[in-house]
Design a protein around this motif. Structure first.
Motif, PDB file in Angstrom:
ATOM      1  N   VAL A 176      -0.178   9.924   2.162  1.00  0.00           N
ATOM      2  CA  VAL A 176      -0.953   9.960   0.925  1.00  0.00           C
ATOM      3  C   VAL A 176      -0.503  11.201   0.163  1.00  0.00           C
TER       4      VAL A 176
ATOM      5  N   GLN B 154      -1.126  12.060  -7.311  1.00  0.00           N
ATOM      6  CA  GLN B 154      -2.076  12.468  -6.279  1.00  0.00           C
ATOM      7  C   GLN B 154      -2.972  11.306  -5.859  1.00  0.00           C
ATOM      8  N   ASN B 155      -3.145  11.194  -4.526  1.00  0.00           N
ATOM      9  CA  ASN B 155      -3.957  10.150  -3.880  1.00  0.00           C
ATOM     10  C   ASN B 155      -3.279   8.787  -3.822  1.00  0.00           C
TER      11      ASN B 155
ATOM     12  N   ARG C  25      -0.488  14.474  -1.780  1.00  0.00           N
ATOM     13  CA  ARG C  25      -1.396  15.600  -1.945  1.00  0.00           C
ATOM     14  C   ARG C  25      -1.096  16.377  -3.222  1.00  0.00           C
TER      15      ARG C  25
END
Length: 317
Positions: free
Chosen positions: A71, A100-101, A73
């Motif tokens: 995932v 991000q995510n 960051r």
């Protein structure tokens, strides 16, 4: 005595609930494992055998392989649509960003010895139609394994967070101790209540912090593998990691017992002050022992702390 037996049974039940077998997929592959492939499957063609062996060797060294999930960051991560050979040849290539995510899966891994920057290229898939390549050295600082335990480890290991915690703990402990002294209130190690659980809680936190730094100091690759393949079950982890996990479970169990004993022994307002002081002492223990152990000072300091804590508690009662 009955409460100690009850806690022991509760701890045993938690271990049985989380599993009672050892998952070899979470262990570090060894050279014997990679060599055994030739004998376990002699009918596999040479190309497939070499790919399997290379995959096991890569997993042992880098702790992830194809189909591993990450995932993002960082705020963003740039991926190249073209093959690594085209990027290295300075050809005109297309790129795109993941943010991000976003969740990524490892689709392919290429070793490019001619690359002077990083010989390891990783192909990532954001979805079924979006694929891109990136250097491993750019990938790993920007992603976490797609596991909440790994993400918690990343957050808890952040240097800026540790520095912030140091200042916050110093202020909180100073304020709590000042209030306790003014009210002549109970405080762990100095004016303790008639139960060993708060002292045991502080000692368990200090021991756990020492184990945490010991693993990072002497066996960093073992901790790195645990970071990529985390578990809360001691029965599924290597021996030293298993001891650390037992200490973490002990922190939870003994901490609950300490809260219950403080609630029974003190009025509500005094119990709150006492537990705040206990939390501050444990935070100081974590910071002091996790840092001092990296410089080998933590081991004699831990022995001295055990002697000091037990001596103070015996005097208090």
């Amino acid at each position: 005595m009955k409460k100690i037996i009850l806690i022991f049974y509760l701890f045993t039940f938690l271990l049985l609930f989380t599993g009672c077998y050892r998952n070899k997929a979470r262990e570090l592959p060894t050279a014997e494992d990679t060599n055994a492939v030739e004998y376990v499957a002699p009918r596999i063609d040479t190309v497939a055998l070499k790919q399997k062996r290379d995959s096991l060797l890569f997993l042992a060294q880098h702790h992830y392989t194809e189909n591993f999930n990450f995932v993002v960051r960082a705020d963003s991560l740039c991926l190249y649509k073209e093959q690594p050979e085209e990027v290295l040849s300075d050809m005109l290539v297309d790129s795109f960003y993941v943010y991000q995510n976003d969740r990524l899966a490892v689709a392919d891994i290429r070793i490019m010895p001619a690359d002077s920057v990083d010989s390891v290229w990783v192909q990532l898939a954001r979805d079924q139609i979006t694929f891109g390549w990136v250097h491993e050295s750019q990938l790993l600082p920007s992603v976490d394994p797609d596991d909440p335990i790994s993400q918690f480890i990343t957050i808890f290991s952040d240097r800026h967070l540790i520095i912030f915690l140091v200042f916050l703990v110093v202020i909180a402990v100073t304020y709590t101790v000042r209030i306790a002294i003014r009210r002549n209130a109970k405080i762990v190690h100095f004016n303790d209540i008639d139960t060993p659980y708060p002292m045991a809680f502080a000692l368990t936190v200090a021991t756990s912090a020492t184990l945490y730094s010991t693993i990072q100091l002497f066996i960093p690759e073992l901790w790195r593998h645990f970071y990529f393949h985390p578990t809360l079950n001691p029965l599924m982890a290597p021996s030293l990691i298993a001891v650390f996990l037992v200490s973490v479970w002990a922190i939870i169990i003994v901490g609950l017992a300490a809260v219950d004993e403080a609630r029974k022994a003190l009025p509500f307002d005094e119990a709150v002050i006492y537990l705040c002081g206990l939390a501050g002492v444990c935070a100081v223990d974590y910071i002091v022992f996790s840092i001092s152990t990296l410089y080998y000072i933590g081991y004699p300091l831990l022995a001295a702390y055990f002697w000091f804590a037990i001596r103070c508690w015996r005097k208090s009662i």
